[in-house]
Design a protein around this motif. Structure first.
Motif, PDB file in Angstrom:
ATOM      1  N   HIS A  38       0.835  -1.209   0.000  1.00 14.32           N
ATOM      2  CA  HIS A  38       0.000   0.000   0.000  1.00 14.32           C
ATOM      3  C   HIS A  38       0.867   1.255   0.000  1.00 14.32           C
ATOM      4  CE1 HIS A  38      -2.403   3.171   2.005  1.00 14.32           C
ATOM      5  NE2 HIS A  38      -3.410   2.651   1.317  1.00 14.32           N
ATOM      6  N   ILE A  43      -1.044   3.632  -2.806  1.00 12.45           N
ATOM      7  CA  ILE A  43      -2.442   3.312  -3.097  1.00 12.45           C
ATOM      8  C   ILE A  43      -3.379   4.409  -2.606  1.00 12.45           C
ATOM      9  CG2 ILE A  43      -4.310   1.655  -2.659  1.00 12.45           C
ATOM     10  CD1 ILE A  43      -2.132   0.507  -4.475  1.00 12.45           C
ATOM     11  N   ASP A  44      -3.115   4.954  -1.428  1.00  9.06           N
ATOM     12  CA  ASP A  44      -3.979   6.010  -0.893  1.00  9.06           C
ATOM     13  C   ASP A  44      -3.932   7.241  -1.793  1.00  9.06           C
ATOM     14  OD1 ASP A  44      -5.797   7.198   0.789  1.00  9.06           O
ATOM     15  OD2 ASP A  44      -4.439   7.403   2.484  1.00  9.06           O
ATOM     16  N   ASN A  46      -2.876   7.449  -4.977  1.00  6.05           N
ATOM     17  CA  ASN A  46      -3.249   7.193  -6.368  1.00  6.05           C
ATOM     18  C   ASN A  46      -4.695   6.744  -6.562  1.00  6.05           C
ATOM     19  OD1 ASN A  46      -0.689   7.834  -7.468  1.00  6.05           O
ATOM     20  ND2 ASN A  46       0.085   5.843  -6.842  1.00  6.05           N
ATOM     21  N   TYR A  47      -5.243   6.052  -5.549  1.00  4.14           N
ATOM     22  CA  TYR A  47      -6.576   5.466  -5.722  1.00  4.14           C
ATOM     23  C   TYR A  47      -7.562   5.827  -4.614  1.00  4.14           C
ATOM     24  CZ  TYR A  47      -3.833   2.698  -8.976  1.00  4.14           C
ATOM     25  OH  TYR A  47      -2.984   2.320  -9.967  1.00  4.14           O
ATOM     26  N   TYR A  49      -7.608   4.685  -1.494  1.00  6.54           N
ATOM     27  CA  TYR A  49      -7.899   3.573  -0.584  1.00  6.54           C
ATOM     28  C   TYR A  49      -6.962   3.632   0.607  1.00  6.54           C
ATOM     29  CZ  TYR A  49     -10.870   1.114  -3.943  1.00  6.54           C
ATOM     30  OH  TYR A  49     -11.879   0.769  -4.801  1.00  6.54           O
ATOM     31  N   PHE A  54      -7.746  -1.150   1.412  1.00  6.05           N
ATOM     32  CA  PHE A  54      -6.900  -1.885   0.477  1.00  6.05           C
ATOM     33  C   PHE A  54      -6.770  -3.344   0.900  1.00  6.05           C
ATOM     34  CE2 PHE A  54      -2.552  -3.368  -0.557  1.00  6.05           C
ATOM     35  CZ  PHE A  54      -2.701  -3.476  -1.931  1.00  6.05           C
ATOM     36  N   PHE A  87      -2.303  -6.336  -8.132  1.00  8.26           N
ATOM     37  CA  PHE A  87      -2.178  -4.898  -7.879  1.00  8.26           C
ATOM     38  C   PHE A  87      -0.868  -4.367  -8.453  1.00  8.26           C
ATOM     39  CE2 PHE A  87      -5.248  -5.971  -4.509  1.00  8.26           C
ATOM     40  CZ  PHE A  87      -6.244  -5.080  -4.865  1.00  8.26           C
ATOM     41  N   PHE A  91      -0.557  -1.644 -11.439  1.00  6.99           N
ATOM     42  CA  PHE A  91       0.216  -0.430 -11.194  1.00  6.99           C
ATOM     43  C   PHE A  91       1.205  -0.181 -12.321  1.00  6.99           C
ATOM     44  CE2 PHE A  91       4.066   1.578  -9.575  1.00  6.99           C
ATOM     45  CZ  PHE A  91       3.556   2.762  -9.091  1.00  6.99           C
TER      46      PHE A  91
END
Length: 103
Positions: A38, A43-44, A46-47, A49, A54, A87, A91
């Motif tokens: 993550h 992830i936070d 970019n997406y 979450y 996640f 994932f 990515f």
């Protein structure tokens, strides 16, 4: 594929992999490994979450792939490697697509 292999090997070396006889061929990573993925893949940012969301998504992905059962309490703090590989693949494919659009 080379990135996904490298990424998976990196996490295999730095995080304990757990296996179960009733899930043949499936390697599981801990919540800590998912947290590291993550952070590394942002992830936070970019997406949108957070870590828990996640982790839940990774477990649901593992269940949809047939790699795990959400009902199995032994897996409450684990995610299948296959889900994390998906994932990582998404990515790097996104990065490559973005780079080719910029050219």
């Amino acid at each position: 594929d080379a990135f996904v292999l490298w990424f998976t090997l990196l996490f295999s070396e730095s995080h304990h992999v757990k296996t179960f006889a009733d899930y043949p061929g499936v390697a599981f990573f801990s919540r800590d490994a998912a947290h590291t993925v993550h952070e590394v893949l942002r992830i936070d940012d970019n997406y949108g979450y957070d870590v828990q969301r996640f982790f839940d998504l990774a477990q649901r992905t593992g269940e949809e792939l047939g790699s795990m059962s959400i009902e199995d309490e032994r897996l409450d703090e684990l995610v299948p490697r296959e889900a994390l590989e998906l994932f990582a693949r998404a990515f790097i494919e996104g990065v490559i697509q973005l780079m080719t659009q910029q050219l």
